[in-house]
Design a protein around this motif. Structure first.
Motif, PDB file in Angstrom:
ATOM      1  N   GLU A  96       0.863  -1.176   0.000  1.00 41.09           N
ATOM      2  CA  GLU A  96       0.000   0.000   0.000  1.00 41.09           C
ATOM      3  C   GLU A  96       0.904   1.232   0.000  1.00 41.09           C
ATOM      4  O   GLU A  96       1.986   1.214   0.580  1.00 41.09           O
ATOM      5  CB  GLU A  96      -0.922   0.013   1.221  1.00 41.09           C
ATOM      6  N   SER A 113       0.890  -0.877  16.211  1.00 38.58           N
ATOM      7  CA  SER A 113       1.889  -1.318  15.235  1.00 38.58           C
ATOM      8  C   SER A 113       1.275  -2.416  14.379  1.00 38.58           C
ATOM      9  O   SER A 113       1.195  -3.574  14.796  1.00 38.58           O
ATOM     10  CB  SER A 113       3.154  -1.837  15.939  1.00 38.58           C
ATOM     11  N   ASP A 114       0.827  -2.044  13.190  1.00 36.73           N
ATOM     12  CA  ASP A 114       0.164  -3.027  12.330  1.00 36.73           C
ATOM     13  C   ASP A 114       0.749  -3.104  10.930  1.00 36.73           C
ATOM     14  O   ASP A 114       0.302  -3.905  10.112  1.00 36.73           O
ATOM     15  CB  ASP A 114      -1.334  -2.734  12.239  1.00 36.73           C
ATOM     16  N   ARG A 115       1.782  -2.285  10.658  1.00 38.52           N
ATOM     17  CA  ARG A 115       2.379  -2.283   9.327  1.00 38.52           C
ATOM     18  C   ARG A 115       3.876  -2.013   9.437  1.00 38.52           C
ATOM     19  O   ARG A 115       4.352  -1.482  10.445  1.00 38.52           O
ATOM     20  CB  ARG A 115       1.747  -1.214   8.422  1.00 38.52           C
ATOM     21  N   TYR A 117       6.988  -0.107   7.081  1.00 37.53           N
ATOM     22  CA  TYR A 117       7.057   0.916   6.037  1.00 37.53           C
ATOM     23  C   TYR A 117       8.443   0.928   5.384  1.00 37.53           C
ATOM     24  O   TYR A 117       9.464   0.796   6.069  1.00 37.53           O
ATOM     25  CB  TYR A 117       6.762   2.299   6.628  1.00 37.53           C
ATOM     26  N   GLU A 147       9.352  -1.819  11.841  1.00 37.25           N
ATOM     27  CA  GLU A 147       9.394  -3.276  11.845  1.00 37.25           C
ATOM     28  C   GLU A 147       9.453  -3.864  13.254  1.00 37.25           C
ATOM     29  O   GLU A 147       8.876  -4.923  13.531  1.00 37.25           O
ATOM     30  CB  GLU A 147      10.567  -3.785  10.994  1.00 37.25           C
ATOM     31  N   LEU A 150       6.012  -3.985  14.911  1.00 34.53           N
ATOM     32  CA  LEU A 150       5.192  -5.034  14.315  1.00 34.53           C
ATOM     33  C   LEU A 150       5.623  -6.411  14.804  1.00 34.53           C
ATOM     34  O   LEU A 150       4.784  -7.252  15.159  1.00 34.53           O
ATOM     35  CB  LEU A 150       5.287  -4.961  12.791  1.00 34.53           C
ATOM     36  N   SER A 170       4.080   0.252   2.140  1.00 32.74           N
ATOM     37  CA  SER A 170       3.940  -0.476   3.404  1.00 32.74           C
ATOM     38  C   SER A 170       3.349  -1.853   3.162  1.00 32.74           C
ATOM     39  O   SER A 170       2.641  -2.086   2.176  1.00 32.74           O
ATOM     40  CB  SER A 170       3.066   0.312   4.379  1.00 32.74           C
ATOM     41  N   LEU A 171       3.668  -2.770   4.081  1.00 31.44           N
ATOM     42  CA  LEU A 171       3.090  -4.111   4.080  1.00 31.44           C
ATOM     43  C   LEU A 171       2.376  -4.327   5.401  1.00 31.44           C
ATOM     44  O   LEU A 171       2.896  -3.942   6.456  1.00 31.44           O
ATOM     45  CB  LEU A 171       4.178  -5.176   3.919  1.00 31.44           C
ATOM     46  N   ASN A 172       1.202  -4.952   5.362  1.00 32.44           N
ATOM     47  CA  ASN A 172       0.536  -5.288   6.623  1.00 32.44           C
ATOM     48  C   ASN A 172       1.230  -6.486   7.255  1.00 32.44           C
ATOM     49  O   ASN A 172       2.150  -7.079   6.665  1.00 32.44           O
ATOM     50  CB  ASN A 172      -0.963  -5.539   6.394  1.00 32.44           C
TER      51      ASN A 172
END
Length: 215
Positions: A96, A113-115, A117, A147, A150, A170-172
């Motif tokens: 995203e 913290s859910d992603r 970047y 990171e 997450l 970003s990645l989930n």
């Protein structure tokens, strides 16, 4: 060499960026199976856009998206040594995108913290309330932010904002864990970067000099 993209949809465009902006080709394009291609000259394209401006706007949006996806693929190839076309394609689909203006906040201290970047272009500043809001670091192209939060499932420990206009991918959690599971070497690289960041003093911390006077 890194395969930046696979163009396999009928009606997809190739070469529109140079046709619109000029300059030399920035990548090589070759057929991986028998293909039929319709070619337009630069003059043909300009005439078409003059008659239908919406086509020009659509081309610009598509060109920007392709450039960003290629930048993401190059980032993973150069910084994490991932060159597998299937993995790069999967990451491109899962990513995203955020376009931050200078001063805009990416996330704030205490956020969930859910992603994770990745800085594609631009520069970010990291500040922490516990240090009086002082800058404790920066992150530029190719660097990773968020990171640790997450991985540890803890709230954000700092606020991150754009020092200048920036593009962030970003990645989930699911996509990031899938990447780490398929490429464990990514965790080693991220761990080394985290150690290096932890060893750096805060940007605003004063330099201490010890002078010994010998009589």
């Amino acid at each position: 060499e890194v395969r930046l993209a696979t163009i396999d949809q009928p009606g997809a465009l190739v070469g529109e960026i140079v046709a619109l902006a000029g300059g030399g080709r920035t990548a090589s394009v070759s057929a991986v199976e028998p293909s039929e291609v319709l070619e337009l000259t630069k003059g043909d394209l300009e005439s078409l856009i003059a008659e239908q401006p919406d086509i020009g706007r659509g081309l610009a949006v598509a060109a920007l998206k392709r450039v960003e996806e290629a930048d993401l693929a190059e980032l993973f190839a150069s910084h994490f040594r991932i060159r597998d076309p299937e993995t790069l394609s999967r990451l491109g689909r899962a990513a995203e995108w955020r376009h931050l203006r200078s001063g805009e906040v990416l996330f704030e201290q205490g956020d969930r913290s859910d992603r994770v970047y990745f800085v594609i272009r631009g520069s970010l500043e990291v500040t922490r309330a516990g240090s009086g809001g002082a800058s404790v670091g920066t992150a530029g192209r190719g660097e990773v932010v968020g990171e640790l939060g997450l991985l540890q499932q803890t709230p954000r420990t700092a606020t991150v904002l754009a020092l200048r206009d920036s593009v962030i991918a970003s990645l989930n959690g699911g996509a990031f864990y899938d990447l780490v599971r398929r490429h464990p070497e990514v965790m080693v690289d991220l761990g080394m970067r985290a150690v290096e960041r932890a060893a750096q003093p805060p940007i605003d911390s004063p330099t201490r000099i010890l002078a010994l006077l010998v009589a």
